[in-house]
Design an enzyme around this catalytic site. Structure first.
Site, mmCIF file in Angstrom:
data_model
loop_
_atom_site.group_PDB
_atom_site.id
_atom_site.type_symbol
_atom_site.label_atom_id
_atom_site.label_comp_id
_atom_site.label_asym_id
_atom_site.label_seq_id
_atom_site.Cartn_x
_atom_site.Cartn_y
_atom_site.Cartn_z
ATOM 1 N N HIS A 1 0.832 -1.209 0.000
ATOM 2 C CA HIS A 1 0.000 0.000 0.000
ATOM 3 C C HIS A 1 0.869 1.263 0.000
ATOM 4 C CE1 HIS A 1 1.030 0.782 4.215
ATOM 5 N NE2 HIS A 1 0.842 -0.513 4.423
ATOM 6 N N GLU B 1 -2.137 -7.242 7.672
ATOM 7 C CA GLU B 1 -0.801 -7.191 8.264
ATOM 8 C C GLU B 1 -0.759 -7.995 9.562
ATOM 9 O OE1 GLU B 1 2.178 -7.281 8.059
ATOM 10 O OE2 GLU B 1 2.893 -5.228 7.626
#
Length: 210
Positions: free
Chosen positions: A8, A82
């Protein structure tokens, strides 16, 4: 099959200097510009047939920008999130160090962070979701996976069949791109952590600051 692993863009956590992990923070405006430049390069050179994405906002927004540029749909999977850093999520680094000091000698791979997961659980989660994605993407020429630095590092370890307790790390910059190729049983890394598309964004930011 070719596999794009994409991190990202810059997130609010980068600016706030906090432990991100499961803290669900948005991209910054700079991060959105990074994602737009990444998306242009992917569309021009590495057009995917499907985009898989973590469900955390910073990754999902990056995937949505890529989807808008390419016209390719996004499939979300929470297993691409994550590392679950539990009580550390969203805490400033200094505060976290005081409230939750690292155990003497470091945390063992099987020991989870309070309210989070262990490094072993994280690795197994990466292997599980990678296997699922490859199975469901059978017959595709190229796919993209938009996720996070820690997850991408574990996906690369999985791809290379590195030991679960491997001390090999694969850093990924904001919107960094890795390209992998599966050719039968042959595994090829075409390139890693390509951030060349950020040159324009970085120069624009420097010009705005001067």
């Amino acid at each position: 099959m070719e596999i794009l692993l994409i991190r990202h863009g810059e997130s609010e956590g980068d600016i706030l200097q906090v432990h991100e992990g499961r803290a669900d923070l948005l991209l910054t405006e700079h991060g959105r510009r990074q994602a737009k430049e990444m998306a242009k390069v992917v569309k021009e050179k590495f057009m995917p047939e499907v985009i898989w994405s973590s469900t955390l906002k910073r990754a999902r927004e990056t995937a949505e920008i890529l989807s808008k540029e390419t016209g390719i749909a996004v499939i979300e999977d929470e297993k691409l999130r994550e590392f679950n850093n539990g009580v550390l999520a969203g805490l400033p680094y200094a505060e976290a160090k005081l409230r939750y000091p690292e155990p003497e000698g470091g945390r063992k791979p099987h020991e989870p962070i309070e309210e989070g997961e262990s490094e072993l659980e994280f690795r197994f989660r990466a292997q599980t979701v990678f296997s699922k994605i490859l199975t469901e993407s059978s017959g595709r020429k190229r796919i993209a996976i938009v996720s996070h630095g820690g997850m991408i590092s574990n996906l690369l370890r999985t791809f290379l069949n590195l030991p679960v307790l491997s001390d090999t790390y694969f850093p990924t910059g904001d919107t960094g791109i890795h390209l992998l190729r599966l050719n039968g049983s042959q595994k090829v890394i075409m390139f890693m952590n390509d951030c060349g598309h950020l040159a324009k964004v970085d120069s624009e930011q420097m010009a705005a600051q001067n």
